[in-house]
Design a protein around this motif. Structure first.
Motif, PDB file in Angstrom:
ATOM      1  N   ALA A 158      -0.847   5.253  13.206  1.00  0.00           N
ATOM      2  CA  ALA A 158      -1.397   4.899  14.517  1.00  0.00           C
ATOM      3  C   ALA A 158      -2.185   6.066  15.112  1.00  0.00           C
ATOM      4  N   LEU A 159      -1.715   7.302  14.880  1.00  0.00           N
ATOM      5  CA  LEU A 159      -2.326   8.464  15.544  1.00  0.00           C
ATOM      6  C   LEU A 159      -3.619   8.913  14.873  1.00  0.00           C
ATOM      7  N   VAL A 160      -3.733   8.683  13.560  1.00  0.00           N
ATOM      8  CA  VAL A 160      -4.870   9.225  12.823  1.00  0.00           C
ATOM      9  C   VAL A 160      -6.181   8.583  13.274  1.00  0.00           C
ATOM     10  N   THR A 161      -6.096   7.385  13.888  1.00  0.00           N
ATOM     11  CA  THR A 161      -7.317   6.712  14.331  1.00  0.00           C
ATOM     12  C   THR A 161      -7.792   7.215  15.695  1.00  0.00           C
ATOM     13  N   ASP A 162      -7.113   8.243  16.242  1.00  0.00           N
ATOM     14  CA  ASP A 162      -7.484   8.805  17.548  1.00  0.00           C
ATOM     15  C   ASP A 162      -7.560   7.753  18.637  1.00  0.00           C
TER      16      ASP A 162
ATOM     17  N   LEU B 294       0.837  -1.196   0.000  1.00  0.00           N
ATOM     18  CA  LEU B 294       0.000   0.000   0.000  1.00  0.00           C
ATOM     19  C   LEU B 294       0.876   1.251   0.000  1.00  0.00           C
ATOM     20  N   THR B 295       0.359   2.332  -0.569  1.00  0.00           N
ATOM     21  CA  THR B 295       1.093   3.598  -0.553  1.00  0.00           C
ATOM     22  C   THR B 295       1.057   4.181   0.858  1.00  0.00           C
ATOM     23  N   ALA B 296       1.868   5.226   1.077  1.00  0.00           N
ATOM     24  CA  ALA B 296       1.879   5.892   2.383  1.00  0.00           C
ATOM     25  C   ALA B 296       0.471   6.363   2.743  1.00  0.00           C
ATOM     26  N   ALA B 297      -0.244   6.931   1.768  1.00  0.00           N
ATOM     27  CA  ALA B 297      -1.608   7.417   2.026  1.00  0.00           C
ATOM     28  C   ALA B 297      -2.521   6.252   2.413  1.00  0.00           C
ATOM     29  N   GLU B 298      -2.393   5.127   1.700  1.00  0.00           N
ATOM     30  CA  GLU B 298      -3.245   3.976   2.007  1.00  0.00           C
ATOM     31  C   GLU B 298      -2.886   3.374   3.358  1.00  0.00           C
ATOM     32  N   ASN B 299      -1.599   3.403   3.704  1.00  0.00           N
ATOM     33  CA  ASN B 299      -1.188   2.936   5.028  1.00  0.00           C
ATOM     34  C   ASN B 299      -1.808   3.803   6.118  1.00  0.00           C
ATOM     35  N   ILE B 300      -1.710   5.122   5.951  1.00  0.00           N
ATOM     36  CA  ILE B 300      -2.220   6.035   6.980  1.00  0.00           C
ATOM     37  C   ILE B 300      -3.739   5.908   7.094  1.00  0.00           C
TER      38      ILE B 300
END
Lengths: 362, 224
Positions: free
Chosen positions: A147-151, A92-98
């Motif tokens: 990890a952080l983007v999922t709050d 997956l790309t960085a965007a898809e990973n995030i």
């Protein structure tokens, strides 16, 4: 929000993790040698491993409670985990990973959140790249952002910066501090780097043989160790056998005699009695070197010795000075040249009272 | 050349490959990720056709599908005709016979996936089924494809099981390898040669593509 951990988990017939602590919002450094149970602790909190006994809860929300047969599956725990080797999805790309953990959101929302966090971590320009095509520090940022983007309500970091150079480490630490100042959730940060402990930690939990051996501020745990093994972990190069000679409570100091060298050192007053066998922990970088007998000093401890070996390691020169026992001293290469330090040269070591840390011997 | 037999073999192999993809992937997943202590039993059962003489497997399948067995009777009651010596019987026997050829390459590619990727997925709030779709399957695509190709090639070439279960009925159960056997029995070596060469070339091409697919370790290597 606070994380309450009281668990026991047998890892092998000879090793069990048995810890109890509450982590308040902010960064708690989990410090310890390899095999002390640091990673096991994180896996228990994330639900990747089941405890044999005990309970873990975030405020009132129970994640696992062995007695009550509660065990919330990892996807439902809302615990973020940054793995030591990151575990980015290679296809997956960085965007898809995030955006991976945001699949419950609509596509525009997911893209907006991914773009926002990528911007704050300085990785917006490489969102279309796969992990193999970006640098180590950038991968680390992608791992953190994912990890952080999922709050998450709790964040676990397993030596996330150990593979990076100091400069990159410092920049990522600054990013992480900024993020944490805004959110204030409990963060457990596993490391065995003192730099990271001091830069990030509000509190240090020191693990030894699966139990909490020390718990306090980074300064209290790592700079003024109460126990020999703690001093070893905290990177004190010199651990010298000594006997307490005299206590001077009025001056707040005591005098100890080095076991094999008949040299007296003044140390801060600690709860040891005259005659106690202890050890004195001294950092190699806290010792001054003089080529003549120094006078008019505030430092109380001046010890004469002879340079045994001398070796350069990166930006420091390591001296081994014989004073009856070998003492390791670190000086800068410039000082080494200016003072003409070489093997066989007589020198005086100057050590401040508060650089000598008496610790209980094992 | 017996084009009817070739067409029948291709149809059989296509159906068997499709069915084995559907049942082989979950079996391979369970074999790779289960911590059950009975895993070795299932592994042994799946691998059995590799060592069992095809006649033995065919014999038991024939008994299991015959008109005196519960399966055979149920089939007869449902369709009005027996199961033994039909194309359907060939499909069932071939699925059992080719099971390890589908499951093993798929399980091998599942096993190569870094487990922390699955743990990372779980901590990001994604359940097992979605993790399988989004991480496991994309990273083992080549292994799954290799399983399908091997199943197809193996089914095209099978002989003993087919003969035991299906017999030799033109257009119904006479596969390409039985056709070669017939040609040799009838001393029609020229026809046997042509069909045999075709099978040889086909098998080589199939194996070549499998080995090419399986030698791409970077497709699943963990990244640090």
């Amino acid at each position: 929000m606070s994380l309450d951990v009281r668990v026991r988990s047998r890892v092998s017939p000879r090793f069990a993790l048995d810890v109890a602590f509450t982590a308040a919002p902010g960064t708690t450094i989990v410090f310890g040698a390899s095999g002390s149970g640091k990673s096991t602790l994180l896996r228990l909190v994330a639900g990747l491993r089941a405890p044999d006994a005990g309970r873990i809860a975030i405020d009132g929300r129970v994640l696992v409670d062995v007695a009550r047969h509660v065990d919330v599956a990892p996807p439902e725990r809302r615990v973020g985990f940054v793995f030591q080797h990151l575990a980015l999805f290679p296809h997956l790309t960085a965007a898809e990973n995030i955006g991976y953990g945001l699949s419950q959101l609509t596509m525009p929302e997911r893209q907006a959140r991914t773009a926002a966090i990528a911007k704050s971590f300085g990785i917006a320009h490489l969102l279309g790249n796969r992990p193999a095509a970006i640098s180590g520090g950038e991968r680390q940022r992608v791992g953190l952002a994912r990890a952080l983007v999922t709050d998450p309500e709790v964040l676990l970091l397993d030596e996330p910066l150990s593979a990076l150079d100091h400069e990159t480490q410092s920049r990522i630490i600054a990013d992480l501090r900024a993020w944490n100042d805004a959110r204030r959730i409990p963060i457990l940060y596993v490391t065995h780097s003192q730099r990271e402990a001091f830069a990030l930690g509000e509190r240090v939990l020191l693990l030894r043989d699966g139990t909490v051996a020390a718990d306090g501020t980074p300064d209290a745990v790592l700079n003024a160790p109460s126990h020999e093994s703690v001093a070893q972990l905290a990177g004190f190069e010199n651990l010298l056998d000594a006997i307490v000679v005299e206590r001077r409570p009025n001056a707040g100091v005591m005098v100890v005699r080095l076991a094999t060298a008949a040299i007296d050192l003044e140390t801060p007053l600690m709860s040891f009695a005259p005659g106690d066998h202890i050890r004195v922990a001294i950092r190699a970088g806290d010792i001054l070197v003089a080529t003549e007998h120094p006078r008019g000093l505030s430092a109380r401890n001046v010890v004469a010795g002879t340079i045994g070996t001398l070796s350069r390691q990166g930006a420091v020169v390591r001296l081994e000075v014989g004073v009856g026992v070998p003492i390791e001293v670190h000086v800068t290469p410039t000082a080494s040249v200016t003072l003409d330090l070489r093997t066989g040269r007589d020198v005086w070591l100057v050590i401040k009272t508060h650089s000598c840390h008496p610790v209980a011997a094992v | 050349m017996d084009w009817t037999a070739i067409a029948l073999s291709v149809r059989l192999a296509a159906i068997v490959s499709a069915v084995l993809l559907v049942i082989g992937v979950p079996i391979a997943y369970w074999l790779t990720f289960s911590s059950s202590r009975w895993r070795f039993v299932v592994e042994s059962i799946v691998a059995l056709p590799l060592v069992l003489p095809p006649t033995v497997l065919g014999f038991y399948v024939l008994l299991a599908l015959g008109s005196r067995s519960p399966i055979g009777r149920a089939w007869e009651a449902w369709t009005g005709h027996g199961l033994a010596f039909t194309f359907e019987a060939l499909v069932i026997a071939s699925i059992l016979y080719s099971l390890p050829f589908a499951v093993q390459p798929i399980a091998a590619s599942f096993a190569q996936i870094d487990r922390t990727l699955l743990e990372a997925s779980a901590t990001l709030g994604v359940g097992r089924l979605r993790t399988f779709q989004r991480v496991v399957l994309p990273l083992s695509r080549d292994g799954v494809l290799a399983g399908a190709v091997l199943t197809f090639a193996h089914t095209i070439g099978e002989f003993g099981v087919v003969l035991m279960v299906g017999g030799n009925l033109p257009g119904v159960t006479r596969t390409v390898s039985i056709s070669i056997y017939d040609d040799v029995q009838a001393f029609d070596f020229a026809s046997a040669h042509r069909t045999a060469l075709l099978l040889l070339l086909f098998s080589f091409a199939a194996l070549g593509s499998v080995y090419a697919l399986m030698r791409k370790p970077w497709a699943v290597a963990p990244l640090s």
